[in-house]
Design a protein around this motif. Structure first.
Motif, short mmCIF file in Angstrom:
data_model
loop_
_atom_site.label_atom_id
_atom_site.label_comp_id
_atom_site.label_asym_id
_atom_site.label_seq_id
_atom_site.Cartn_x
_atom_site.Cartn_y
_atom_site.Cartn_z
N ASN A 19 48.73 34.05 40.72
CA ASN A 19 49.86 34.96 40.50
C ASN A 19 49.41 36.30 39.92
O ASN A 19 49.93 37.35 40.29
CB ASN A 19 50.90 34.29 39.58
N LEU A 20 48.40 36.25 39.04
CA LEU A 20 47.90 37.51 38.47
C LEU A 20 47.15 38.32 39.53
O LEU A 20 47.21 39.55 39.54
CB LEU A 20 46.98 37.22 37.27
N LEU A 21 46.44 37.63 40.41
CA LEU A 21 45.74 38.33 41.50
C LEU A 21 46.75 39.01 42.42
O LEU A 21 46.55 40.14 42.87
CB LEU A 21 44.86 37.36 42.29
N ALA A 22 47.86 38.31 42.68
CA ALA A 22 48.92 38.90 43.53
C ALA A 22 49.53 40.11 42.84
O ALA A 22 49.87 41.10 43.51
CB ALA A 22 49.99 37.85 43.83
N MET A 23 49.63 40.07 41.53
CA MET A 23 50.18 41.23 40.79
C MET A 23 49.30 42.46 40.95
O MET A 23 49.76 43.58 40.84
CB MET A 23 50.31 40.91 39.30
N ARG A 24 48.01 42.21 41.21
CA ARG A 24 47.08 43.33 41.40
C ARG A 24 47.11 43.85 42.83
O ARG A 24 46.31 44.69 43.20
CB ARG A 24 45.66 42.90 41.03
N GLY A 25 47.97 43.26 43.66
CA GLY A 25 48.16 43.77 45.02
C GLY A 25 47.38 43.01 46.08
O GLY A 25 47.42 43.37 47.26
N HIS A 26 46.67 41.95 45.68
CA HIS A 26 45.90 41.20 46.67
C HIS A 26 46.81 40.25 47.45
O HIS A 26 47.88 39.86 46.97
CB HIS A 26 44.79 40.40 45.99
N ARG A 27 46.35 39.88 48.64
CA ARG A 27 47.10 38.89 49.46
C ARG A 27 46.52 37.52 49.14
O ARG A 27 45.38 37.23 49.50
CB ARG A 27 46.95 39.23 50.93
N VAL A 28 47.30 36.70 48.46
CA VAL A 28 46.73 35.48 47.87
C VAL A 28 47.32 34.21 48.47
O VAL A 28 48.53 34.11 48.69
CB VAL A 28 46.97 35.48 46.34
#
Ligand SMILES: C[S@@+](CC[C@H](N)C(=O)[O-])C[C@H]1O[C@@H](n2cnc3c(N)ncnc32)[C@H](O)[C@@H]1O
Length: 255
Positions: free
Chosen positions: A62-71
């Motif tokens: 979820n934190l990676l997605a907050m950084r704009g990555h497609r997770v």
């Protein structure tokens, strides 16, 4: 006492005990620091496609997605996937969450980076552990990056024994750690005391040395670029408890 060293996968990651303690011990700030370090070491670009495997309750995904990555986040425990989806909604992020078994993942999409952290590798028998790595190598684009966290073999000798105690209020989690050279297994005979009741569970990992990992990963077309003792950095030493390997799949020039 249970003398079988097999990881009790079907009962080890229960919500009432495992999640009750880990979600308390691993704070949101810790997960945030880990994501910042992992992002830097994996050289993630904003639109990178990332696989978090196994993703647990989605604390990194979820934190990676907050950084704009497609997770994408995959875990075999549907209850964790439910928790991860709920958190993603409350954080306003979109993550492709799926229930799946990392031992049998084949024909999945290609990713720019895969993370396998919190000693989630080597929980199975030898063949399954190697198959898991093969699946990861196959799921990476050329030049893609892979991060895997495992126990460091150097401090482990026959006779190694250690106990760790964690508290949450009046409840206790006791890890009785030991290394078994003949089986090449690092075991935690874990005891929870929660609400005055005891629960025992065995968690264990096959041990791979850094040299072995180098050879295995090399045979799968991956090179180890960097070794860290934790998911937040530091200087790796022979006595470090863990090793976090940052690998790169061959096939594209380094940027
Ligand atoms: C140590 S936790 C790590 C979770 C997450 N990476 C984190 O850092 O919080 C290990 C996870 O592996 C999952 N798991 C166990 N066996 C699995 C399997 N065969 N395939 C996929 N996930 C599995 C468990 O449900 C649990 O969420």
């Amino acid at each position: 006492m249970n003398d079988d060293l097999t990881f009790e996968l079907d009962r080890a990651f229960d919500i009432d005990h495992y999640h009750y303690f880990t979600s308390h011990l691993v704070t949101a700030e810790q997960s945030q620091r880990e994501v910042e370090f992992l992002s830097r070491c994996l050289r993630l670009a904003p639109a990178s496609r990332i696989l978090d495997l196994p993703c647990g309750y989605g604390r990194h995904a979820n934190l990676l997605a907050m950084r704009g990555h497609r997770v994408t986040g995959i875990d075999s425990n549907a209850l964790y996937i439910d928790l991860a989806v709920k958190d993603a909604r409350s954080m306003g992020v979109d993550v492709d969450y799926r229930v799946g078994d990392m031992r049998t993942l084949q024909d999945i999409e290609l990713y720019d980076a895969i993370i396998m952290v919190f000693t989630s590798f080597a929980m199975f028998n030898h063949d399954e552990n190697i198959t898991t790595l093969k699946n990861m190598a196959r799921a990476l684009v050329p030049g893609g990056r892979f991060c895997v966290e495992l126990m460091n073999s150097y401090p482990l000798k026959e006779g190694y024994k250690r106990a760790l105690v964690f508290e949450r209020g009046d409840d206790l989690m006791i890890d009785r750690l030991s290394y078994h050279a003949e089986e090449n297994i690092f075991a935690s005979k874990r005891v929870y005391i929660k609400d005055g009741k005891r629960r025992d569970v065995v968690m264990s990992h096959e041990i791979f040395s850094l040299e072995q990992m180098r050879v295995i990963l090399r045979s799968l077309g991956m090179l180890i670029d960097y070794v860290s003792p934790t998911c937040v950095g530091g200087a790796f030493e022979s006595g470090s408890d863990k090793m976090v390997l940052f690998c790169r799949k061959e096939g594209a020039s380094e940027v």
